[in-house]
Design a protein around this motif. Structure first.
Motif, PDB file in Angstrom:
ATOM      1  N   PRO A  58       5.748   1.259  -5.760  1.00 50.95           N
ATOM      2  CA  PRO A  58       5.490   1.160  -4.316  1.00 50.95           C
ATOM      3  C   PRO A  58       6.696   1.572  -3.464  1.00 50.95           C
ATOM      4  N   ALA A  59       7.899   1.366  -3.970  1.00 53.90           N
ATOM      5  CA  ALA A  59       9.095   1.754  -3.212  1.00 53.90           C
ATOM      6  C   ALA A  59       9.137   3.259  -2.959  1.00 53.90           C
ATOM      7  N   ALA A  60       8.612   4.051  -3.882  1.00 53.33           N
ATOM      8  CA  ALA A  60       8.572   5.503  -3.684  1.00 53.33           C
ATOM      9  C   ALA A  60       7.642   5.847  -2.525  1.00 53.33           C
ATOM     10  N   PHE A  61       6.528   5.147  -2.454  1.00 50.12           N
ATOM     11  CA  PHE A  61       5.607   5.397  -1.342  1.00 50.12           C
ATOM     12  C   PHE A  61       6.212   4.939  -0.021  1.00 50.12           C
ATOM     13  N   HIS A  62       7.068   3.934  -0.057  1.00 53.10           N
ATOM     14  CA  HIS A  62       7.780   3.498   1.143  1.00 53.10           C
ATOM     15  C   HIS A  62       8.620   4.654   1.690  1.00 53.10           C
ATOM     16  N   LEU A  63       9.265   5.402   0.812  1.00 56.96           N
ATOM     17  CA  LEU A  63      10.041   6.577   1.229  1.00 56.96           C
ATOM     18  C   LEU A  63       9.123   7.660   1.794  1.00 56.96           C
ATOM     19  N   VAL A  64       8.013   7.881   1.126  1.00 62.82           N
ATOM     20  CA  VAL A  64       7.039   8.877   1.577  1.00 62.82           C
ATOM     21  C   VAL A  64       6.535   8.531   2.967  1.00 62.82           C
ATOM     22  N   ARG A  65       6.189   7.263   3.170  1.00 65.00           N
ATOM     23  CA  ARG A  65       5.677   6.839   4.484  1.00 65.00           C
ATOM     24  C   ARG A  65       6.724   7.022   5.570  1.00 65.00           C
ATOM     25  N   TRP A  66       7.982   6.763   5.239  1.00 63.76           N
ATOM     26  CA  TRP A  66       9.044   6.943   6.230  1.00 63.76           C
ATOM     27  C   TRP A  66       9.151   8.425   6.585  1.00 63.76           C
ATOM     28  N   LEU A  67       9.165   9.284   5.590  1.00 66.44           N
ATOM     29  CA  LEU A  67       9.239  10.731   5.849  1.00 66.44           C
ATOM     30  C   LEU A  67       8.012  11.211   6.628  1.00 66.44           C
ATOM     31  N   TYR A  68       6.866  10.650   6.335  1.00 71.37           N
ATOM     32  CA  TYR A  68       5.633  11.013   7.045  1.00 71.37           C
ATOM     33  C   TYR A  68       5.728  10.620   8.523  1.00 71.37           C
ATOM     34  N   ALA A 121      -0.041   2.304  -1.981  1.00 72.22           N
ATOM     35  CA  ALA A 121       0.889   3.065  -2.817  1.00 72.22           C
ATOM     36  C   ALA A 121       0.223   3.485  -4.121  1.00 72.22           C
ATOM     37  N   ALA A 122      -0.556   2.586  -4.703  1.00 71.89           N
ATOM     38  CA  ALA A 122      -1.270   2.911  -5.944  1.00 71.89           C
ATOM     39  C   ALA A 122      -2.323   3.977  -5.694  1.00 71.89           C
ATOM     40  N   ARG A 123      -2.926   3.936  -4.522  1.00 68.40           N
ATOM     41  CA  ARG A 123      -3.908   4.970  -4.182  1.00 68.40           C
ATOM     42  C   ARG A 123      -3.223   6.334  -4.029  1.00 68.40           C
ATOM     43  N   PHE A 124      -2.025   6.334  -3.455  1.00 72.36           N
ATOM     44  CA  PHE A 124      -1.261   7.578  -3.291  1.00 72.36           C
ATOM     45  C   PHE A 124      -0.972   8.200  -4.654  1.00 72.36           C
ATOM     46  N   ASP A 125      -0.397   7.404  -5.547  1.00 70.90           N
ATOM     47  CA  ASP A 125      -0.120   7.871  -6.911  1.00 70.90           C
ATOM     48  C   ASP A 125       0.189   6.658  -7.775  1.00 70.90           C
ATOM     49  N   PRO A 126      -0.724   6.287  -8.664  1.00 64.71           N
ATOM     50  CA  PRO A 126      -0.522   5.080  -9.471  1.00 64.71           C
ATOM     51  C   PRO A 126       0.662   5.153 -10.427  1.00 64.71           C
ATOM     52  N   SER A 127       1.201   6.341 -10.650  1.00 65.53           N
ATOM     53  CA  SER A 127       2.342   6.460 -11.563  1.00 65.53           C
ATOM     54  C   SER A 127       3.670   6.116 -10.885  1.00 65.53           C
ATOM     55  N   LEU A 128       3.658   5.958  -9.568  1.00 61.26           N
ATOM     56  CA  LEU A 128       4.876   5.681  -8.817  1.00 61.26           C
ATOM     57  C   LEU A 128       5.002   4.205  -8.461  1.00 61.26           C
ATOM     58  N   LYS A 174      -1.719  13.830   0.653  1.00 65.54           N
ATOM     59  CA  LYS A 174      -1.952  12.598  -0.121  1.00 65.54           C
ATOM     60  C   LYS A 174      -1.609  11.360   0.705  1.00 65.54           C
ATOM     61  N   THR A 175      -0.601  11.464   1.562  1.00 66.02           N
ATOM     62  CA  THR A 175      -0.232  10.334   2.427  1.00 66.02           C
ATOM     63  C   THR A 175      -1.355  10.048   3.414  1.00 66.02           C
ATOM     64  N   LYS A 176      -1.886  11.083   4.031  1.00 62.48           N
ATOM     65  CA  LYS A 176      -3.003  10.902   4.975  1.00 62.48           C
ATOM     66  C   LYS A 176      -4.182  10.216   4.298  1.00 62.48           C
ATOM     67  N   GLU A 177      -4.525  10.677   3.112  1.00 66.36           N
ATOM     68  CA  GLU A 177      -5.650  10.087   2.368  1.00 66.36           C
ATOM     69  C   GLU A 177      -5.398   8.608   2.062  1.00 66.36           C
ATOM     70  N   ALA A 178      -4.197   8.298   1.603  1.00 62.03           N
ATOM     71  CA  ALA A 178      -3.879   6.913   1.246  1.00 62.03           C
ATOM     72  C   ALA A 178      -3.880   6.011   2.473  1.00 62.03           C
ATOM     73  N   LEU A 179      -3.386   6.507   3.597  1.00 58.83           N
ATOM     74  CA  LEU A 179      -3.292   5.683   4.799  1.00 58.83           C
ATOM     75  C   LEU A 179      -4.643   5.416   5.458  1.00 58.83           C
ATOM     76  N   LYS A 180      -5.646   6.219   5.126  1.00 57.37           N
ATOM     77  CA  LYS A 180      -6.985   5.982   5.682  1.00 57.37           C
ATOM     78  C   LYS A 180      -7.483   4.583   5.328  1.00 57.37           C
ATOM     79  N   GLU A 181      -7.235   4.158   4.105  1.00 54.65           N
ATOM     80  CA  GLU A 181      -7.676   2.827   3.668  1.00 54.65           C
ATOM     81  C   GLU A 181      -6.979   1.734   4.481  1.00 54.65           C
ATOM     82  N   LYS A 182      -5.703   1.932   4.763  1.00 51.85           N
ATOM     83  CA  LYS A 182      -4.955   0.959   5.564  1.00 51.85           C
ATOM     84  C   LYS A 182      -5.501   0.929   6.992  1.00 51.85           C
ATOM     85  N   GLU A 183      -5.777   2.092   7.547  1.00 52.54           N
ATOM     86  CA  GLU A 183      -6.337   2.159   8.901  1.00 52.54           C
ATOM     87  C   GLU A 183      -7.660   1.410   8.976  1.00 52.54           C
ATOM     88  N   ILE A 184      -8.486   1.579   7.972  1.00 61.64           N
ATOM     89  CA  ILE A 184      -9.792   0.906   7.958  1.00 61.64           C
ATOM     90  C   ILE A 184      -9.595  -0.604   7.921  1.00 61.64           C
TER      91      ILE A 184
END
Length: 153
Positions: free
Chosen positions: A46-56, A37-44, A113-123
């Motif tokens: 983590p709960a915001a990224f949870h919404l983004v991931r669900w929409l993704y 979530a911090a990699r996606f956007d450190p100003s947000l 931005k979601t794709k980029e952030a999730l690459k780290e998780k995939e690795i």
């Protein structure tokens, strides 16, 4: 100790070990999600990224469905979506079925931005399963589906 007592003791011990491993999994997933979530956007938050991931993962939906699916209250979803809209990660669209309804969806920027952030998780997860053969991986997937109640066949 008779055979039934031994089985119950062994079963209890195995269930406790399973609980420990599930707790370790949940803890490591949470820590990794916060990092992503911090990699996606450190100003947000983590709960915001949870919404983004669900929409993704699931695509456009209403705010009420998003709140229910992510186990968040509607006011929190509304506040977080407003931030995501201001940063141009999420947009509002008319519902295709009911033009009065509003759907939330990711913008192109939000998707990228979601794709980029999730690459780290995939690795991180790939490293953990890289030494498994295909049969082991398939067995693990089947067991998780069953455990999660998703194997309805």
């Amino acid at each position: 100790m008779n055979e039934d007592q031994y089985k119950n003791t062994r079963r209890t011990h195995l269930e406790l070990l399973l609980g420990e491993q599930l707790n370790a999994l949940i803890t490591s997933m949470h820590a990794l999600n916060v990092k992503i979530a911090a990699r996606f956007d450190p100003s947000l938050q983590p709960a915001a990224f949870h919404l983004v991931r669900w929409l993704y993962s699931y695509g456009p939906t209403s705010a009420s469905v998003l709140a229910e699916a992510t186990a968040m209250d509607r006011s929190s979803v509304s506040r977080l979506v407003k931030q995501l809209e201001q940063l141009e990660y999420v947009k509002r669209e008319s519902s295709p079925e009911d033009r009065r309804g509003i759907f939330l969806s990711l913008t192109d920027l939000g998707r990228e931005k979601t794709k980029e952030a999730l690459k780290e998780k995939e690795i991180a997860y790939f490293e953990r399963i890289s030494k498994w053969n295909e049969d082991q991986l398939e067995y693990f997937i089947d067991m998780l589906k069953d455990f999660n109640g998703l194997d309805r066949s």
